[in-house]
Design a protein around this motif. Structure first.
Motif, PDB file in Angstrom:
ATOM      1  N   ILE A  24     -49.788  33.578  45.920  1.00 49.44           N
ATOM      2  CA  ILE A  24     -48.870  32.511  45.042  1.00 49.44           C
ATOM      3  C   ILE A  24     -49.315  32.348  43.840  1.00 49.44           C
ATOM      4  O   ILE A  24     -48.924  32.132  42.492  1.00 49.44           O
ATOM      5  N   ALA A  25     -50.671  31.904  43.699  1.00 46.45           N
ATOM      6  CA  ALA A  25     -51.364  31.431  42.405  1.00 46.45           C
ATOM      7  C   ALA A  25     -51.258  32.609  41.554  1.00 46.45           C
ATOM      8  O   ALA A  25     -51.013  32.423  40.295  1.00 46.45           O
ATOM      9  N   ARG A  26     -51.464  33.973  41.925  1.00 44.68           N
ATOM     10  CA  ARG A  26     -51.434  34.886  40.690  1.00 44.68           C
ATOM     11  C   ARG A  26     -49.987  35.153  40.412  1.00 44.68           C
ATOM     12  O   ARG A  26     -49.808  35.354  39.104  1.00 44.68           O
ATOM     13  N   LEU A  27     -49.210  35.005  41.074  1.00 43.85           N
ATOM     14  CA  LEU A  27     -47.626  35.151  40.759  1.00 43.85           C
ATOM     15  C   LEU A  27     -47.212  33.970  39.918  1.00 43.85           C
ATOM     16  O   LEU A  27     -46.619  34.296  38.793  1.00 43.85           O
ATOM     17  N   GLU A  28     -47.712  32.656  40.160  1.00 41.17           N
ATOM     18  CA  GLU A  28     -47.321  31.705  39.340  1.00 41.17           C
ATOM     19  C   GLU A  28     -48.072  31.785  38.103  1.00 41.17           C
ATOM     20  O   GLU A  28     -47.173  31.527  36.761  1.00 41.17           O
ATOM     21  N   ALA A  29     -49.289  32.476  37.948  1.00 39.00           N
ATOM     22  CA  ALA A  29     -49.952  32.500  36.375  1.00 39.00           C
ATOM     23  C   ALA A  29     -49.508  33.628  35.820  1.00 39.00           C
ATOM     24  O   ALA A  29     -48.973  33.557  34.634  1.00 39.00           O
ATOM     25  N   LYS A  30     -48.825  34.614  36.551  1.00 42.95           N
ATOM     26  CA  LYS A  30     -48.042  36.033  35.645  1.00 42.95           C
ATOM     27  C   LYS A  30     -46.811  35.651  35.226  1.00 42.95           C
ATOM     28  O   LYS A  30     -46.431  35.431  34.238  1.00 42.95           O
ATOM     29  N   ALA A  31     -45.976  34.503  36.040  1.00 41.67           N
ATOM     30  CA  ALA A  31     -44.780  33.898  35.434  1.00 41.67           C
ATOM     31  C   ALA A  31     -45.072  33.005  34.348  1.00 41.67           C
ATOM     32  O   ALA A  31     -44.036  33.020  33.327  1.00 41.67           O
ATOM     33  N   LYS A  32     -45.987  32.259  34.348  1.00 42.06           N
ATOM     34  CA  LYS A  32     -46.379  31.199  33.334  1.00 42.06           C
ATOM     35  C   LYS A  32     -46.570  32.171  32.005  1.00 42.06           C
ATOM     36  O   LYS A  32     -46.294  31.894  30.915  1.00 42.06           O
ATOM     37  N   ALA A  33     -47.354  33.325  32.162  1.00 38.93           N
ATOM     38  CA  ALA A  33     -47.898  33.989  31.104  1.00 38.93           C
ATOM     39  C   ALA A  33     -46.381  34.872  30.374  1.00 38.93           C
ATOM     40  O   ALA A  33     -46.499  34.759  29.442  1.00 38.93           O
ATOM     41  N   LYS A  34     -45.764  35.243  31.324  1.00 43.20           N
ATOM     42  CA  LYS A  34     -44.336  35.804  30.833  1.00 43.20           C
ATOM     43  C   LYS A  34     -43.732  34.817  30.162  1.00 43.20           C
ATOM     44  O   LYS A  34     -43.056  35.387  28.924  1.00 43.20           O
ATOM     45  N   ALA A  35     -43.417  33.747  30.641  1.00 40.65           N
ATOM     46  CA  ALA A  35     -42.746  32.632  29.859  1.00 40.65           C
ATOM     47  C   ALA A  35     -43.237  32.219  28.609  1.00 40.65           C
ATOM     48  O   ALA A  35     -42.607  31.797  27.566  1.00 40.65           O
ATOM     49  N   LYS A  36     -44.673  32.288  28.611  1.00 39.20           N
ATOM     50  CA  LYS A  36     -45.068  31.821  27.266  1.00 39.20           C
ATOM     51  C   LYS A  36     -45.127  32.956  26.487  1.00 39.20           C
ATOM     52  O   LYS A  36     -44.829  32.740  24.946  1.00 39.20           O
ATOM     53  N   ALA A  37     -45.035  34.260  26.635  1.00 38.12           N
ATOM     54  CA  ALA A  37     -45.020  35.384  25.576  1.00 38.12           C
ATOM     55  C   ALA A  37     -43.626  35.379  25.334  1.00 38.12           C
ATOM     56  O   ALA A  37     -43.272  35.821  24.128  1.00 38.12           O
ATOM     57  N   LYS A  38     -42.521  34.951  26.078  1.00 39.54           N
ATOM     58  CA  LYS A  38     -41.231  35.028  25.546  1.00 39.54           C
ATOM     59  C   LYS A  38     -40.922  33.921  24.756  1.00 39.54           C
ATOM     60  O   LYS A  38     -40.249  34.022  23.503  1.00 39.54           O
ATOM     61  N   ALA A  39     -41.338  32.779  24.943  1.00 37.11           N
ATOM     62  CA  ALA A  39     -41.298  31.701  23.976  1.00 37.11           C
ATOM     63  C   ALA A  39     -42.023  31.970  22.643  1.00 37.11           C
ATOM     64  O   ALA A  39     -41.661  31.436  21.499  1.00 37.11           O
ATOM     65  N   LYS A  40     -43.252  32.731  22.721  1.00 36.38           N
ATOM     66  CA  LYS A  40     -43.867  33.066  21.275  1.00 36.38           C
ATOM     67  C   LYS A  40     -42.931  34.094  20.735  1.00 36.38           C
ATOM     68  O   LYS A  40     -42.803  33.916  19.311  1.00 36.38           O
ATOM     69  N   ALA A  41     -42.389  34.971  21.406  1.00 34.20           N
ATOM     70  CA  ALA A  41     -41.570  36.218  20.538  1.00 34.20           C
ATOM     71  C   ALA A  41     -40.266  35.372  20.203  1.00 34.20           C
ATOM     72  O   ALA A  41     -39.882  35.850  19.192  1.00 34.20           O
ATOM     73  N   LYS A  42     -39.933  34.545  20.865  1.00 33.96           N
ATOM     74  CA  LYS A  42     -38.679  33.844  20.520  1.00 33.96           C
ATOM     75  C   LYS A  42     -38.905  32.696  19.213  1.00 33.96           C
ATOM     76  O   LYS A  42     -38.200  32.956  18.238  1.00 33.96           O
ATOM     77  N   ALA A  43     -40.065  32.169  19.299  1.00 31.52           N
ATOM     78  CA  ALA A  43     -40.401  31.526  17.874  1.00 31.52           C
ATOM     79  C   ALA A  43     -40.692  32.393  16.777  1.00 31.52           C
ATOM     80  O   ALA A  43     -40.209  32.183  15.529  1.00 31.52           O
ATOM     81  N   LYS A  44     -41.258  33.365  17.187  1.00 29.84           N
ATOM     82  CA  LYS A  44     -41.710  34.438  16.195  1.00 29.84           C
ATOM     83  C   LYS A  44     -40.256  35.313  15.307  1.00 29.84           C
ATOM     84  O   LYS A  44     -40.427  35.184  13.964  1.00 29.84           O
ATOM     85  N   ALA A  45     -39.303  35.446  16.281  1.00 29.46           N
ATOM     86  CA  ALA A  45     -38.073  35.834  15.842  1.00 29.46           C
ATOM     87  C   ALA A  45     -37.272  34.878  15.008  1.00 29.46           C
ATOM     88  O   ALA A  45     -36.609  35.346  13.906  1.00 29.46           O
ATOM     89  N   LYS A  46     -37.349  33.708  15.315  1.00 30.69           N
ATOM     90  CA  LYS A  46     -36.853  32.590  14.563  1.00 30.69           C
ATOM     91  C   LYS A  46     -37.312  32.300  13.393  1.00 30.69           C
ATOM     92  O   LYS A  46     -36.639  31.960  12.276  1.00 30.69           O
ATOM     93  N   ALA A  47     -38.667  32.405  13.327  1.00 31.95           N
ATOM     94  CA  ALA A  47     -39.484  32.290  12.057  1.00 31.95           C
ATOM     95  C   ALA A  47     -38.904  33.449  10.998  1.00 31.95           C
ATOM     96  O   ALA A  47     -38.795  33.292   9.747  1.00 31.95           O
TER      97      ALA A  47
END
Length: 61
Positions: A24-47
């Motif tokens: 469960i901890a591994r899956l939560e960490a993977k989901a958190k990393a995926k969300a962070k990468a998605k947010a970073k990509a969205k911010a980069k595209a917006k910039a």
């Protein structure tokens, strides 16, 4: 009288519970990393879009 385990037959042994907790901890960490990468990509595209809009605005007469 037969000798049996004090543990109930439907209870999970501790090693299984620990393995599940790690999974469960591994899956939560993977989901958190995926969300962070998605947010970073969205911010980069917006910039990038904002920068391009700024450049287009400067070129217009």
């Amino acid at each position: 009288m037969p000798v049996t385990s004090l543990r109930k037959p439907y209870a999970r042994p501790p090693e299984v519970a620990i393995r599940v907790a790690w999974a469960i901890a591994r899956l939560e960490a993977k989901a958190k990393a995926k969300a962070k990468a998605k947010a970073k990509a969205k911010a980069k595209a917006k910039a990038k879009a904002k920068a391009e809009a700024g450049l287009l605005g400067e070129r217009s007469p």
